[in-house]
Enzyme design. Structure first.
Site, PDB file in Angstrom:
ATOM      1  N   ILE A  11       0.923 -11.425   4.527  1.00  0.00           N
ATOM      2  CA  ILE A  11      -0.137 -11.579   5.542  1.00  0.00           C
ATOM      3  C   ILE A  11      -0.767 -12.965   5.416  1.00  0.00           C
ATOM      4  O   ILE A  11      -1.082 -13.615   6.421  1.00  0.00           O
ATOM      5  CB  ILE A  11      -1.199 -10.467   5.403  1.00  0.00           C
ATOM      6  CG1 ILE A  11      -0.532  -9.088   5.356  1.00  0.00           C
ATOM      7  CG2 ILE A  11      -2.189 -10.527   6.562  1.00  0.00           C
ATOM      8  CD1 ILE A  11      -1.471  -7.957   4.970  1.00  0.00           C
ATOM      9  N   ASN A  33       3.708 -13.204  -7.239  1.00  0.00           N
ATOM     10  CA  ASN A  33       4.353 -12.144  -6.454  1.00  0.00           C
ATOM     11  C   ASN A  33       4.811 -12.694  -5.105  1.00  0.00           C
ATOM     12  O   ASN A  33       4.929 -11.966  -4.134  1.00  0.00           O
ATOM     13  CB  ASN A  33       3.350 -10.994  -6.264  1.00  0.00           C
ATOM     14  CG  ASN A  33       4.039  -9.690  -5.969  1.00  0.00           C
ATOM     15  OD1 ASN A  33       5.228  -9.533  -6.242  1.00  0.00           O
ATOM     16  ND2 ASN A  33       3.314  -8.762  -5.383  1.00  0.00           N
ATOM     17  N   PHE A  58      -6.905 -12.877   0.042  1.00  0.00           N
ATOM     18  CA  PHE A  58      -5.808 -11.896   0.049  1.00  0.00           C
ATOM     19  C   PHE A  58      -5.308 -11.590  -1.360  1.00  0.00           C
ATOM     20  O   PHE A  58      -4.743 -10.521  -1.583  1.00  0.00           O
ATOM     21  CB  PHE A  58      -4.581 -12.459   0.796  1.00  0.00           C
ATOM     22  CG  PHE A  58      -4.766 -12.684   2.261  1.00  0.00           C
ATOM     23  CD1 PHE A  58      -4.676 -11.646   3.160  1.00  0.00           C
ATOM     24  CD2 PHE A  58      -4.997 -13.961   2.752  1.00  0.00           C
ATOM     25  CE1 PHE A  58      -4.819 -11.857   4.521  1.00  0.00           C
ATOM     26  CE2 PHE A  58      -5.143 -14.184   4.110  1.00  0.00           C
ATOM     27  CZ  PHE A  58      -5.057 -13.129   4.997  1.00  0.00           C
ATOM     28  N   ASN A  64      -6.822  -8.147 -12.119  1.00  0.00           N
ATOM     29  CA  ASN A  64      -6.319  -9.039 -11.070  1.00  0.00           C
ATOM     30  C   ASN A  64      -7.062  -8.860  -9.755  1.00  0.00           C
ATOM     31  O   ASN A  64      -7.251  -9.823  -9.016  1.00  0.00           O
ATOM     32  CB  ASN A  64      -4.820  -8.811 -10.816  1.00  0.00           C
ATOM     33  CG  ASN A  64      -3.964  -9.326 -11.952  1.00  0.00           C
ATOM     34  OD1 ASN A  64      -4.457 -10.027 -12.823  1.00  0.00           O
ATOM     35  ND2 ASN A  64      -2.701  -8.969 -11.952  1.00  0.00           N
ATOM     36  N   SER A 112      -8.342  -2.338   3.023  1.00  0.00           N
ATOM     37  CA  SER A 112      -7.252  -1.451   3.442  1.00  0.00           C
ATOM     38  C   SER A 112      -7.808  -0.147   3.989  1.00  0.00           C
ATOM     39  O   SER A 112      -8.860   0.330   3.538  1.00  0.00           O
ATOM     40  CB  SER A 112      -6.364  -1.152   2.235  1.00  0.00           C
ATOM     41  OG  SER A 112      -5.478  -0.089   2.516  1.00  0.00           O
ATOM     42  N   TYR A 137      -5.092   1.238  -7.318  1.00  0.00           N
ATOM     43  CA  TYR A 137      -5.039   0.222  -6.257  1.00  0.00           C
ATOM     44  C   TYR A 137      -6.131   0.487  -5.221  1.00  0.00           C
ATOM     45  O   TYR A 137      -6.908  -0.400  -4.865  1.00  0.00           O
ATOM     46  CB  TYR A 137      -3.651   0.230  -5.585  1.00  0.00           C
ATOM     47  CG  TYR A 137      -3.660  -0.436  -4.235  1.00  0.00           C
ATOM     48  CD1 TYR A 137      -3.678  -1.822  -4.137  1.00  0.00           C
ATOM     49  CD2 TYR A 137      -3.696   0.316  -3.058  1.00  0.00           C
ATOM     50  CE1 TYR A 137      -3.732  -2.441  -2.894  1.00  0.00           C
ATOM     51  CE2 TYR A 137      -3.748  -0.294  -1.821  1.00  0.00           C
ATOM     52  CZ  TYR A 137      -3.764  -1.669  -1.748  1.00  0.00           C
ATOM     53  OH  TYR A 137      -3.834  -2.272  -0.525  1.00  0.00           O
ATOM     54  N   LYS A 195      -9.758  -1.719  -4.058  1.00  0.00           N
ATOM     55  CA  LYS A 195     -10.204  -2.145  -2.716  1.00  0.00           C
ATOM     56  C   LYS A 195     -11.633  -1.668  -2.463  1.00  0.00           C
ATOM     57  O   LYS A 195     -12.472  -2.408  -1.954  1.00  0.00           O
ATOM     58  CB  LYS A 195      -9.256  -1.612  -1.633  1.00  0.00           C
ATOM     59  CG  LYS A 195      -7.881  -2.284  -1.620  1.00  0.00           C
ATOM     60  CD  LYS A 195      -7.989  -3.753  -1.281  1.00  0.00           C
ATOM     61  CE  LYS A 195      -6.659  -4.481  -1.376  1.00  0.00           C
ATOM     62  NZ  LYS A 195      -6.790  -5.950  -1.323  1.00  0.00           N
ATOM     63  N   ARG A 249       6.255  11.991  -0.735  1.00  0.00           N
ATOM     64  CA  ARG A 249       5.899  11.028  -1.783  1.00  0.00           C
ATOM     65  C   ARG A 249       4.469  11.336  -2.241  1.00  0.00           C
ATOM     66  O   ARG A 249       3.564  11.411  -1.397  1.00  0.00           O
ATOM     67  CB  ARG A 249       5.980   9.613  -1.211  1.00  0.00           C
ATOM     68  CG  ARG A 249       5.648   8.516  -2.205  1.00  0.00           C
ATOM     69  CD  ARG A 249       5.905   7.128  -1.641  1.00  0.00           C
ATOM     70  NE  ARG A 249       5.067   6.785  -0.511  1.00  0.00           N
ATOM     71  CZ  ARG A 249       5.052   5.598   0.100  1.00  0.00           C
ATOM     72  NH1 ARG A 249       5.877   4.643  -0.314  1.00  0.00           N
ATOM     73  NH2 ARG A 249       4.263   5.367   1.123  1.00  0.00           N
ATOM     74  N   GLY A 289       0.754  11.173  -3.118  1.00  0.00           N
ATOM     75  CA  GLY A 289      -0.302  10.236  -2.709  1.00  0.00           C
ATOM     76  C   GLY A 289      -0.306   9.898  -1.236  1.00  0.00           C
ATOM     77  O   GLY A 289      -1.256   9.281  -0.749  1.00  0.00           O
TER      78      GLY A 289
HETATM   79  C1  UD1 Z   1       0.559   2.030   1.360  1.00  0.00           C
HETATM   80  C2  UD1 Z   1      -0.833   2.293   0.863  1.00  0.00           C
HETATM   81  C3  UD1 Z   1      -1.766   1.267   1.446  1.00  0.00           C
HETATM   82  C4  UD1 Z   1      -1.295  -0.113   1.079  1.00  0.00           C
HETATM   83  C5  UD1 Z   1       0.104  -0.314   1.617  1.00  0.00           C
HETATM   84  C6  UD1 Z   1       0.615  -1.677   1.192  1.00  0.00           C
HETATM   85  C7  UD1 Z   1      -1.305   4.630   0.402  1.00  0.00           C
HETATM   86  C8  UD1 Z   1      -1.790   5.923   0.913  1.00  0.00           C
HETATM   87  N1  UD1 Z   1      -1.255   3.623   1.257  1.00  0.00           N
HETATM   88  O1  UD1 Z   1       0.557   2.318   2.762  1.00  0.00           O
HETATM   89  O2  UD1 Z   1      -3.050   1.459   0.926  1.00  0.00           O
HETATM   90  O3  UD1 Z   1      -2.171  -1.058   1.633  1.00  0.00           O
HETATM   91  O4  UD1 Z   1       0.962   0.712   1.105  1.00  0.00           O
HETATM   92  O5  UD1 Z   1       1.425  -1.648   0.096  1.00  0.00           O
HETATM   93  O6  UD1 Z   1      -0.974   4.505  -0.734  1.00  0.00           O
HETATM   94  N2  UD1 Z   1       8.070   6.007   3.924  1.00  0.00           N
HETATM   95  C9  UD1 Z   1       9.284   6.670   3.925  1.00  0.00           C
HETATM   96  N3  UD1 Z   1      10.301   6.130   3.186  1.00  0.00           N
HETATM   97  C10 UD1 Z   1      10.169   4.973   2.460  1.00  0.00           C
HETATM   98  C11 UD1 Z   1       8.922   4.306   2.475  1.00  0.00           C
HETATM   99  C12 UD1 Z   1       7.889   4.864   3.208  1.00  0.00           C
HETATM  100  O7  UD1 Z   1       9.432   7.707   4.552  1.00  0.00           O
HETATM  101  O8  UD1 Z   1      11.127   4.552   1.812  1.00  0.00           O
HETATM  102  C13 UD1 Z   1       6.980   6.570   4.732  1.00  0.00           C
HETATM  103  C14 UD1 Z   1       5.758   6.932   3.907  1.00  0.00           C
HETATM  104  O9  UD1 Z   1       5.836   8.248   3.471  1.00  0.00           O
HETATM  105  C15 UD1 Z   1       4.642   6.714   4.939  1.00  0.00           C
HETATM  106  C16 UD1 Z   1       5.169   5.614   5.851  1.00  0.00           C
HETATM  107  O10 UD1 Z   1       6.574   5.562   5.638  1.00  0.00           O
HETATM  108  O11 UD1 Z   1       4.500   7.873   5.723  1.00  0.00           O
HETATM  109  C17 UD1 Z   1       4.558   4.269   5.536  1.00  0.00           C
HETATM  110  O12 UD1 Z   1       4.695   4.018   4.149  1.00  0.00           O
HETATM  111  P1  UD1 Z   1       4.373   2.600   3.507  1.00  0.00           P
HETATM  112  O13 UD1 Z   1       5.028   1.527   4.298  1.00  0.00           O
HETATM  113  O14 UD1 Z   1       4.667   2.663   2.049  1.00  0.00           O
HETATM  114  O15 UD1 Z   1       2.796   2.411   3.749  1.00  0.00           O
HETATM  115  P2  UD1 Z   1       1.575   3.370   3.369  1.00  0.00           P
HETATM  116  O16 UD1 Z   1       1.935   4.353   2.322  1.00  0.00           O
HETATM  117  O17 UD1 Z   1       1.019   3.896   4.644  1.00  0.00           O
END
Ligand code: UD1
Length: 342
Positions: free
Chosen positions: A19, A42, A86, A105, A130, A155, A159, A300, A302
């Protein structure tokens, strides 16, 4: 408009990140002089080359940790107009394994940066927060007035803690520090030039980089985490927005701070539309013509079921709303992946 030698310097900590790098471009296009502060722990220095190809000049860069007071002295050697912060660790799973790293960090570095900004008399601070602060919300779309829920991970806690810290700093500065807390939903996509984009190190944890790497044949089939959620198609719902739209919101927030001396507000930044994981896959296939190899797996830990933004406050106060569609996001993400794989 683009930046000149007399443009206001804006510190962009984490400016070599996903970003951050897109925000550097948006700042330059709006006439500011972005200054990247990034120790590249990173991110990669190639981002600076990509930015140079788009901008036509090398952006000012300081390879330091914004939590390092002595290292940061050189950054403040010239006047600073504002800062966009950021720089932070952002992997939920990693934060569970290494909470100390996340506290140091994310919270420690924010405390150091904010103290230095106040000492230098800087009046504008935009913070990268976030939607995770809302946790599992009862009301959708979620507005800024929704309660902040107990954090689901270290994490998420960092925030929330940084938001609290900045509220205390704002009070202590007594009108001398304006703060915009930007609560992002799910940023995806890449600059349409494919010169910059997301560069996940190792296996991507987020949906879109994993999906594009899977389509490119670099990863096995995408696992959709759960198809038994109480949503119309059983998969989780998120609010995906284009990173260029998100970058433009930071410029809008900075301009809002310039005309709202000493204000502090939180803003949701999203499209206002929720999309399920299945809908993202379908939109990718429609946008690119490429099939997404995928399978359905367990939930997953969380993950919240559904979250999407009420973004009316950002529209009203910042004059900002997203412009780019989900298909545009995914087409740009795929163009970037193809460039990386070439
Ligand atoms: C997560 C964090 C968010 C953080 C962001 C950036 C949580 C609840 N949210 O967002 O705070 O700012 O990451 O790192 O922890 N999915 C799949 N398969 C995959 C990967 C993801 O099905 O291989 C699904 C997940 O279950 C979710 C959606 O895709 O429903 C988005 O996932 P992701 O891109 O990891 O973002 P968040 O979990 O929403």
């Amino acid at each position: 408009m683009s930046s000149t030698p007399h443009s206001p310097r804006i510190l962009v900590t984490g400016g070599a990140g996903f970003i951050g790098s897109h925000t550097v471009l948006a700042l330059a296009e709006a006439g500011y002089a972005p200054v990247i502060v990034d120790d590249l722990r990173n991110s990669r220095s190639e981002v600076l080359d990509g930015l140079e190809r788009i901008m036509g000049h090398r952006v000012e860069f300081h390879g330091v940790d914004c939590g390092d007071r002595s290292g940061m002295a050189a950054v403040f050697a010239q006047p600073v107009h504002g800062a966009i912060h950021f720089a932070a660790d952002k992997a939920v799973g990693e934060s569970v394994a290494s909470p100390e790293q996340y506290f140091s960090n994310n919270i420690g570095a924010t405390a150091n940066l904010t103290a230095m900004l106040r000492e230098a008399g800087v009046q504008h601070l935009v913070f990268s927060s976030s939607c995770t602060v809302y946790g599992e919300t009862e009301t959708l779309p979620v507005a800024e007035s929704a309660p902040v829920q107990p954090a689901a991970s270290p994490y998420g806690y960092t925030k929330q803690a940084c938001e609290h810290l900045l509220r205390y700093s704002h009070s202590a500065a007594d009108g001398a520090l304006g703060v915009a807390l930007l609560r992002y939903f799910n940023p995806i996509g890449a600059h349409p030039s494919a010169e910059i984009g997301e560069l996940p190190i190792g296996t991507p944890a987020n949906l879109v980089p994993f999906l594009t790497q899977s389509v490119a044949g670099l990863r096995p089939a995408l696992t959709v985490f759960g198809d038994d959620y109480p949503t119309p198609d059983g998969t989780c719902i998120r609010d995906y927005l284009h990173v260029c739209d998100l970058a433009e919101a930071h410029v809008a927030a900075l301009q809002w701070l310039e005309k709202s001396a000493g204000a502090l507000e939180a803003f949701n930044l999203g499209t206002g539309q929720g999309s399920s994981v299945k809908e993202v896959i379908a939109a990718f296939e429609a946008a690119t013509g490429m099939p997404v190899p995928h399978q359905f797996g367990d939930r997953r830990p969380g993950d919240v079921t559904a979250i999407y933004a009420d973004a009316a406050k950002a529209a009203e106060l910042l004059g900002w709303r997203t412009q780019r569609s989900l298909q545009t996001c995914l087409a740009d993400a795929w163009r970037w992946q193809q460039k990386l794989s070439a």
